[in-house]
Scaffold this motif. Structure first.
Motif, short mmCIF file in Angstrom:
data_model
loop_
_atom_site.label_atom_id
_atom_site.label_comp_id
_atom_site.label_asym_id
_atom_site.label_seq_id
_atom_site.Cartn_x
_atom_site.Cartn_y
_atom_site.Cartn_z
N LYS A 29 0.61 -1.13 0.33
CA LYS A 29 -0.51 -0.29 0.25
C LYS A 29 0.84 0.87 0.17
O LYS A 29 0.76 2.14 -0.82
CB LYS A 29 -1.01 -0.53 1.33
CG LYS A 29 -1.88 1.43 1.72
CD LYS A 29 -2.78 1.03 2.67
CE LYS A 29 -3.75 2.24 2.25
NZ LYS A 29 -4.12 2.67 4.04
N ALA A 30 1.95 0.78 0.90
CA ALA A 30 2.99 2.49 0.47
C ALA A 30 3.32 2.91 -0.43
O ALA A 30 3.33 4.14 -0.78
CB ALA A 30 3.89 2.36 2.09
N VAL A 31 4.40 1.56 -1.16
CA VAL A 31 4.69 2.07 -2.72
C VAL A 31 3.85 2.58 -3.53
O VAL A 31 4.41 3.33 -4.66
CB VAL A 31 5.56 0.47 -2.57
CG1 VAL A 31 6.82 0.64 -1.80
CG2 VAL A 31 4.72 -0.68 -3.09
N GLU A 32 2.03 1.95 -3.35
CA GLU A 32 1.76 1.72 -4.50
C GLU A 32 1.60 3.29 -4.52
O GLU A 32 0.67 4.32 -5.31
CB GLU A 32 0.67 1.73 -4.49
CG GLU A 32 0.83 -0.44 -5.07
CD GLU A 32 -0.46 -1.10 -4.93
OE1 GLU A 32 -0.91 -0.51 -3.97
OE2 GLU A 32 -0.70 -1.98 -5.88
N GLY A 33 1.15 4.13 -2.86
CA GLY A 33 0.57 5.71 -2.92
C GLY A 33 1.69 7.23 -3.29
O GLY A 33 1.34 7.51 -3.00
N THR A 34 2.85 6.27 -3.16
CA THR A 34 3.84 7.32 -3.93
C THR A 34 3.64 7.98 -5.06
O THR A 34 3.81 8.73 -5.79
CB THR A 34 5.00 6.49 -4.06
OG1 THR A 34 6.14 5.93 -5.18
CG2 THR A 34 5.44 6.06 -3.00
N GLY A 35 3.40 6.54 -6.54
CA GLY A 35 3.04 7.64 -7.42
C GLY A 35 3.69 6.68 -8.30
O GLY A 35 3.61 7.60 -9.23
#
Length: 777
Positions: free
Chosen positions: A104-110
């Motif tokens: 979730k965290a890495v996807e959230g960076t865009g």
């Protein structure tokens, strides 16, 4: 004495004479050349080496297939999630929560795409303690390191919230960023500090600011001009950053050396009582000629890199060859003009207690006593560094056979470890040791997933990648890669339907141990691939990756060693033969240079492979020599060592032609060149040693190897072995068979006496002409 005896014969003397007579024109032409080269180069731009250009064998073919299909592989990143103790497994609730939080965290960076869960891809270790979350960086792989920081911070944030597991990121982008942050500035500072170091040593050598600045400025202008030429040449032979760094190193070394040789000779002749014009003529005819012989020899040595067939080596060879040629031309053309313009002002900015005049007075010398042959009355030719070498030579010339045996025996002993040299592309832990946290991450990933951090990559190209035959071959390959023992899996497949290409990623058993990993690679290439893809017509399946690249690079280098060595040695021999008209000098030059290179190899193997004294240079645990270094060192060292050899032998030959006995000529040649060669060697050693202080082991190996070889060449070779060999040979030093007389004669030069006579004759003619004109009026 007729014109035939007094005319300037050598090209260096003619160039120096023209330059001195047309001072402003020579300086203007040089500056125009530098500006035009840089301007045209900047306008044309630089063509960078592509992966398919740099790689060889199957790795090169794999890169070419991807490039031809227009597939730009993204920079892949991996997050290791690992239980801190044996009780925390991938099946536990907290472990799963940590994996979900990472995704979730890495996807959230865009900044990323294609994030995969280890539970879907089966990237969980056998012991169940480790798992890999994998994803790709958006955008071009080459610039991914500039965009990865938000992702790294996001992963660090997850780590703070999940203390029972270790969460670390590694991949192409994160490694590039880490290296740039840690060593990019370090490497640039090393390059930038080379110039101040050289200038400081020249200040000590000359004791005057202007005299010290002249060689540095000429070397810098030669480097700038070569940068422009490299941009133009890159449209024929693409260049890379490595070739630029090598060009800077070589350009600074030879540029300063050539000017140093020229300037010290001109200074010496003025100190011996010559007028400035005559001193400049003598420097042009003697040191200028030695610079041309040395420069051409160095260029020939650098050209040897072109025979490797490896694009990186060809780029380095061309860049080095061009900067040596430019520095050589500048030294024999614009330098005489600059010295003529400066005149005695070259002594401006004298530094107390460092200027040669001050040192001579402090040593009890008058500083100006000379004899008719251009030597100082105390036999030292005004060379302040010769007292030590005079003492050494007294021993060497008294017992040349013993000196030869002791010195040659010592160098052979130093060279002996080179017989067991092991070369390979250094792995991450070998290259950087434990100086970076990411190295520990690399080792943990390899321990949990052998070969997972650097898997072999099979690029499968077919007419129809989705045909039943090809799909079956891919499935069989995945199964047999594991069953053969070459991989423990998981073997992943990425298919590009439109391009009919598939990438198969195979973690190799052996991991970061390249010896074991290469055995796994051999199984994949020689057994698994023929049994699967080899049964399908029209399918290409070259294997690439770090392990494959290291092996292919090594194989191509091994095949290139013989032609490169033969080319460099044969052409250097011919140049020495034609330049000195002596078969003996040519043979001894080659043998002594090979001995110097062998000793440098021995030091490298002893320190970096066997670890003898490795702690002194921060090289513990490397265990191998980086693949490209031995051939690179041979070419560079063989060329650079000719600088000193040509300069000393030229001075010995010059003295012999004036009528001195061979033994006296040897002493005169070595003693009178001692100061300038010592200064030149100190500069080279200091500049190369800067690179020996870097944390990257490949740069450290290059710096230590170059510095050690130059030090050996400037001391044991030049001060002991050369005079000992020449003393034993006596008049046989000048042996030149009659049947070789039909060869071209490149030995044309001008002795100091001829130059002085030519100068006086010219002055007399000017005075006579003036009288005639005044009488006619």
């Amino acid at each position: 004495m007729g014109n035939r005896d007094t005319r300037v014969r050598g090209i260096a003397a003619r160039a120096g004479g023209w330059s001195a007579r047309h001072r402003w024109a020579a300086v203007g032409i040089w500056l125009l050349f530098v500006v035009l080269a840089m301007g045209l180069g900047s306008a044309a731009g630089t063509v960078e080496l592509k992966d398919s250009d740099q790689l060889s064998g199957e790795t090169g073919r794999a890169a070419a297939i991807a490039e031809e299909a227009g597939i730009d592989e993204p920079a892949g990143e991996t997050v290791l999630v690992q239980g801190r103790d044996a009780g925390v497994k991938a099946t536990s609730t907290e472990f799963r929560a940590a994996v979900d939080a990472v995704m979730k965290a890495v996807e959230g960076t865009g900044k990323v795409t294609d994030v995969t869960s280890p539970y879907d891809t089966d990237t969980i270790s056998k012991d169940g303690r480790s798992a890999l979350v994998q994803f790709d960086m958006r955008g071009e792989a080459e610039t991914a390191g500039e965009r990865v920081e938000p992702v790294l911070k996001a992963v660090e944030g997850v780590q703070k919230d999940h203390g029972s597991v270790l969460i670390e990121e590694i991949g192409g982008a994160s490694m590039n960023k880490t290296f740039d942050d840690a060593f990019g500035n370090d490497f640039k500072q090393a390059e930038y500090s080379a110039v101040p170091v050289a200038l400081g040593i020249l200040l000590v050598a000359f004791g005057a600011l202007v005299a010290a600045l002249v060689p540095v400025l000429l070397a810098i202008t030669a480097i700038v001009a070569t940068m422009g030429l490299m941009m133009l040449v890159s449209h024929i032979q693409p260049m890379d950053d490595t070739s630029s760094s090598v060009m800077l190193l070589v350009g600074l070394a030879v540029g300063v050396d050539y000017c140093l040789f020229y300037l010290r000779r001109e200074r010496e002749e003025r100190a011996a009582g010559r007028d400035p014009e005559t001193a400049l003529r003598i420097a042009a005819a003697t040191s200028g000629r030695a610079i041309i012989v040395s420069g051409v020899t160095v260029c020939v040595a650098m050209a040897g890199m072109l025979f490797t067939g490896i694009a990186t080596f060809k780029a380095m060879g061309l860049a080095s060859l061009m900067v040596v040629a430019v520095a050589m031309v500048g030294s024999v053309t614009v330098l005489p003009a600059v010295l003529s313009l400066l005149g005695t002002r070259v002594e401006k900015g004298r530094i107390p207690f460092l200027h040669p005049d001050k040192r001579r007075k402090s040593n009890g010398g008058s500083g100006n006593g000379t004899s008719g042959n251009g030597r100082s009355s105390n036999g030292r030719s005004g060379d302040n560094g010769s007292r030590f070498w005079t003492s050494v030579l007294r021993v060497v010339l008294a017992k040349p056979a013993i000196s030869l045996v002791v010195a040659a025996g010592a160098l052979l002993a130093i060279a002996a470890p080179a017989l067991g040299m092991k070369t390979q592309n250094l792995t991450l832990d070998q290259e950087f040791g434990d100086s970076l946290p990411i190295v520990a991450t690399y080792e943990r990933v390899n321990e949990a997933f052998p070969g997972g951090s650097d898997p072999a990559e099979v690029v499968v190209k077919a007419a129809d990648i989705n045909s039943a035959e090809v799909k079956s071959a891919i499935a069989d390959f995945r199964e047999q890669a594991v069953s053969s023992g070459a991989s423990r899996g998981p073997v992943e497949v990425q298919v590009h339907d439109a391009e009919n290409i598939a990438f198969v990623y195979v973690p190799l058993v052996g991991g970061s141990n390249l010896d074991k990993a290469e055995k796994s690679l051999e199984i994949i290439r020689d057994e698994v691939r023929p049994a699967t893809f080899g049964k399908v017509d029209g399918v290409e399946a070259p294997v690439t990756g770090q392990v494959a690249g290291s092996k292919d690079f090594n194989d191509q280098l091994v095949s290139a060693v013989a032609p490169v060595f033969a080319f460099v040695v044969v052409f250097a021999f011919l140049l020495m033969l034609l330049s000195f008209r002596s078969l003996t000098i040519a043979i001894t030059s080659i043998v002594l240079n090979l001995l110097s290179v062998g000793a440098a190899y021995g030091i490298l193997v002893a320190v970096f492979q066997h670890g003898w004294g490795a702690s002194l240079v921060g090289a513990e645990g490397v265990g191998a020599i980086v693949t490209w270094l031995p051939l690179f060192l041979f070419v560079i060292l063989f060329g650079l060592s000719m600088d000193y050899h040509v300069f000393v032998v030229s001075r010995i030959r010059e003295a012999r032609m004036r009528g001195l006995t061979t033994r006296d000529a040897i002493q005169h040649g070595v003693v009178t060149t001692a100061g300038v060669i010592t200064s030149a060697a100190v500069i080279m050693v200091a500049v190369f040693a800067i690179f020996g202080t870097l944390s990257m082991q490949s740069m450290k190996q290059m710096g230590v190897g170059l510095a050690a070889a130059v030090l050996i060449d400037a001391t044991i070779i030049r001060g002991v072995l050369l005079p000992a060999v020449m003393a034993l040979l006596g008049e046989r030093n000048w042996y030149f068979p009659k049947w070789l007389n039909r060869l071209p004669d490149l030995s044309h030069d001008e002795s100091p006496e001829a130059a002085a006579t030519s100068s006086r004759s010219k002055e007399s003619m000017v005075r006579v002409k003036s009288r005639v004109e005044s009488n006619s009026l």
